[in-house]
Design an enzyme around this catalytic site. Structure first.
Site, PDB file in Angstrom:
ATOM      1  N   GLU A  47       0.865  -1.200   0.000  1.00 15.60           N
ATOM      2  CA  GLU A  47       0.000   0.000   0.000  1.00 15.60           C
ATOM      3  C   GLU A  47       0.896   1.242   0.000  1.00 15.60           C
ATOM      4  O   GLU A  47       1.921   1.259   0.689  1.00 15.60           O
ATOM      5  CB  GLU A  47      -0.843  -0.006   1.287  1.00 15.60           C
ATOM      6  CG  GLU A  47      -1.680   1.249   1.512  1.00 15.60           C
ATOM      7  CD  GLU A  47      -2.266   1.337   2.927  1.00 15.60           C
ATOM      8  OE1 GLU A  47      -1.615   0.869   3.895  1.00 15.60           O
ATOM      9  OE2 GLU A  47      -3.370   1.886   3.063  1.00 15.60           O
ATOM     10  N   ASN A 107      -6.880   6.214  -2.057  1.00  9.34           N
ATOM     11  CA  ASN A 107      -5.801   5.284  -1.713  1.00  9.34           C
ATOM     12  C   ASN A 107      -6.007   4.086  -2.645  1.00  9.34           C
ATOM     13  O   ASN A 107      -6.945   3.313  -2.459  1.00  9.34           O
ATOM     14  CB  ASN A 107      -5.918   4.900  -0.239  1.00  9.34           C
ATOM     15  CG  ASN A 107      -4.736   4.089   0.254  1.00  9.34           C
ATOM     16  OD1 ASN A 107      -4.022   3.483  -0.532  1.00  9.34           O
ATOM     17  ND2 ASN A 107      -4.546   4.060   1.563  1.00  9.34           N
ATOM     18  N   LYS A 124      -9.355   2.066  -2.116  1.00  9.01           N
ATOM     19  CA  LYS A 124      -9.607   1.575  -0.748  1.00  9.01           C
ATOM     20  C   LYS A 124     -10.958   2.039  -0.225  1.00  9.01           C
ATOM     21  O   LYS A 124     -11.241   3.246  -0.192  1.00  9.01           O
ATOM     22  CB  LYS A 124      -8.473   2.065   0.160  1.00  9.01           C
ATOM     23  CG  LYS A 124      -8.488   1.523   1.588  1.00  9.01           C
ATOM     24  CD  LYS A 124      -7.246   2.034   2.314  1.00  9.01           C
ATOM     25  CE  LYS A 124      -7.085   1.498   3.715  1.00  9.01           C
ATOM     26  NZ  LYS A 124      -5.826   1.972   4.322  1.00  9.01           N
ATOM     27  N   GLU A 143      -6.016   9.129   7.485  1.00  9.43           N
ATOM     28  CA  GLU A 143      -6.515   8.666   6.173  1.00  9.43           C
ATOM     29  C   GLU A 143      -7.874   9.268   5.828  1.00  9.43           C
ATOM     30  O   GLU A 143      -8.158   9.561   4.676  1.00  9.43           O
ATOM     31  CB  GLU A 143      -6.595   7.141   6.144  1.00  9.43           C
ATOM     32  CG  GLU A 143      -5.239   6.492   5.971  1.00  9.43           C
ATOM     33  CD  GLU A 143      -5.362   5.038   5.584  1.00  9.43           C
ATOM     34  OE1 GLU A 143      -5.911   4.726   4.526  1.00  9.43           O
ATOM     35  OE2 GLU A 143      -4.873   4.198   6.371  1.00  9.43           O
ATOM     36  N   CYS A 169      -4.988  -2.856   2.951  1.00  6.59           N
ATOM     37  CA  CYS A 169      -4.735  -2.722   4.390  1.00  6.59           C
ATOM     38  C   CYS A 169      -5.964  -2.935   5.267  1.00  6.59           C
ATOM     39  O   CYS A 169      -6.378  -4.048   5.490  1.00  6.59           O
ATOM     40  CB  CYS A 169      -4.068  -1.386   4.686  1.00  6.59           C
ATOM     41  SG  CYS A 169      -3.310  -1.404   6.325  1.00  6.59           S
ATOM     42  N   ASN A 194       0.184  -0.856   5.494  1.00  3.96           N
ATOM     43  CA  ASN A 194       1.093  -0.081   6.363  1.00  3.96           C
ATOM     44  C   ASN A 194       0.417  -0.103   7.729  1.00  3.96           C
ATOM     45  O   ASN A 194      -0.537   0.645   7.953  1.00  3.96           O
ATOM     46  CB  ASN A 194       1.187   1.391   5.940  1.00  3.96           C
ATOM     47  CG  ASN A 194       2.014   1.635   4.697  1.00  3.96           C
ATOM     48  OD1 ASN A 194       3.116   2.147   4.751  1.00  3.96           O
ATOM     49  ND2 ASN A 194       1.452   1.287   3.546  1.00  3.96           N
TER      50      ASN A 194
HETATM   51  N1  CDT Z   1      -3.056   1.674   6.410  1.00  3.94           N
HETATM   52  C1  CDT Z   1      -4.022   1.161   7.192  1.00  3.94           C
HETATM   53  O1  CDT Z   1      -5.160   0.981   6.771  1.00  3.94           O
HETATM   54  N2  CDT Z   1      -3.665   0.903   8.469  1.00  3.94           N
HETATM   55  C2  CDT Z   1      -4.616   0.427   9.443  1.00  3.94           C
HETATM   56  C3  CDT Z   1      -4.198   0.825  10.789  1.00  3.94           C
HETATM   57  C4  CDT Z   1      -5.381   0.896  11.644  1.00  3.94           C
HETATM   58  S1  CDT Z   1      -5.034   0.621  13.249  1.00  3.94           S
HETATM   59  C5  CDT Z   1      -5.724  -0.931  13.518  1.00  3.94           C
HETATM   60  C6  CDT Z   1      -4.800  -1.078   9.439  1.00  3.94           C
HETATM   61  O2  CDT Z   1      -5.948  -1.525   9.502  1.00  3.94           O
HETATM   62  O3  CDT Z   1      -3.824  -1.825   9.436  1.00  3.94           O
END
Ligand code: CDT
Length: 310
Positions: A47, A107, A124, A143, A169, A194
């Site tokens: 991502e 995204n 996304k 985000e 993600c 990420n």
């Molecule tokens: N990039 C991304 O979507 N990161 C989120 C962090 C959220 S904290 C649980 C993820 O779901 O991994």
């Protein structure tokens, strides 16, 4: 093997704020060369693979963040990757921040075939985090400030020998993501992530439970839809903020075929047979025979929970 495919997760180590697109693309090209040498057909990058995870930074003026976005794809910076992939005959998934000609921010991930053509695009859907500066958090996750929710749904494409799907993600935490693709016969779900190694709102939630959640949802999504899943991290310390690695390839039984050992640029390679999806799809997860959609209306009629009156 009836439908063999050699696949790889191309995990990225950290990308710092000062790293140029050219430097990052050169790292991705090195991984693609190594993957091609190993006979890989399809490579899954992460991502927002071209930049640091910029949603951790707050900008009062959102337009100041447009420096992290790509206005076209491919573009001058990324065309060497497309060229190399075409020369070496390797398909790939690539995540990046997309700024459309109409001014929309997404995204995004694209799927590129072995001839270097973009054959699929996903934006996304499940954006985590918040849209204003949050003083209660140890670090920001903005985000919802910088991206709009994706507007393309969860398509599946028949390409490179199978039914291919993409998500990004946070989408992996939502069973609906996998099921909507499962209903289109998906055989390989690709996703980049990420994910901070600690919860910004709960410091006691560290890497042990966070990596467990990662494996839990990837393995469940694979098993419950009888599909392969490839999860690819951006990992390591970005500007003092750790992201966990553990990029992995999961088979339709929900078993992990390979997992990254480092938090650096690293390939995880597996030789898979897409026909391994068939047994589950024809038996315990034969959706046409076993699903009871008359009881699933709430899934699309209702967003938040509505508990019974006490
Ligand atoms: N990039 C991304 O979507 N990161 C989120 C962090 C959220 S904290 C649980 C993820 O779901 O991994």
């Amino acid at each position: 093997m009836a439908r063999p495919l050699t696949v790889a997760a191309a995990q990225s180590g950290p990308i710092q704020k000062a790293d140029s697109r050219q430097e990052v693309i050169s790292r991705l090209c090195t991984m693609l060369e190594d993957a091609a040498d190993a006979g890989v057909d399809l490579l899954v990058f992460t991502e927002l693979a071209l930049t640091t995870f910029f949603p951790r930074y707050y900008a009062e003026n959102r337009a100041d963040m447009d420096i992290w976005f790509e206005k076209e794809m491919p573009n001058a910076a990324t065309s060497p990757l497309f060229r190399l992939a075409r020369e070496r005959g390797v398909g790939f998934y690539l995540g990046y921040a997309e700024l459309t000609p109409e001014g929309h921010h997404f995204n995004t991930a694209i799927l590129v075939d072995k001839a270097g053509n973009i054959v699929g695009k996903y934006r996304k859907v499940h954006l985590p985090g918040h849209d204003e500066f949050d003083t209660e958090r140890a670090f920001q996750h903005l985000e919802k400030r910088y991206f709009q929710p994706g507007d393309l749904g969860f398509p599946v494409w028949n390409t490179m020998g199978g039914n291919m799907g993409m998500c990004i993600c946070n989408d992996r935490r939502w069973p609906e993501t996998f099921r909507v693709m499962g209903l289109q016969g998906v055989e390989l779900v690709m996703l980049g992530y990420n994910t901070p190694s600690v919860n910004s709102q709960r410091p006691e939630e560290g890497p042990k439970i966070r990596t467990f959640h990662n494996r839990l949802v990837l393995q469940a999504g694979a098993y419950q839809n009888s599909t392969f899943v490839i999860g690819t991290a951006k990992a390591g310390d970005e500007d003092g903020h750790p992201l966990f690695g553990e990029s992995c390839i999961v088979d339709p039984n929900g078993e992990i075929l390979g997992v990254a050992k480092t938090e650096e640029d690293e390939l995880v390679i597996a030789e898979i047979d897409l026909d391994d999806c068939v047994f589950g799809k024809k038996t315990i997860f034969d959706f046409a025979r076993h699903r009871r959609i008359e009881h699933y209306g709430r899934i699309t009629a209702q967003t938040g929970e509505e508990p019974p009156a006490g």
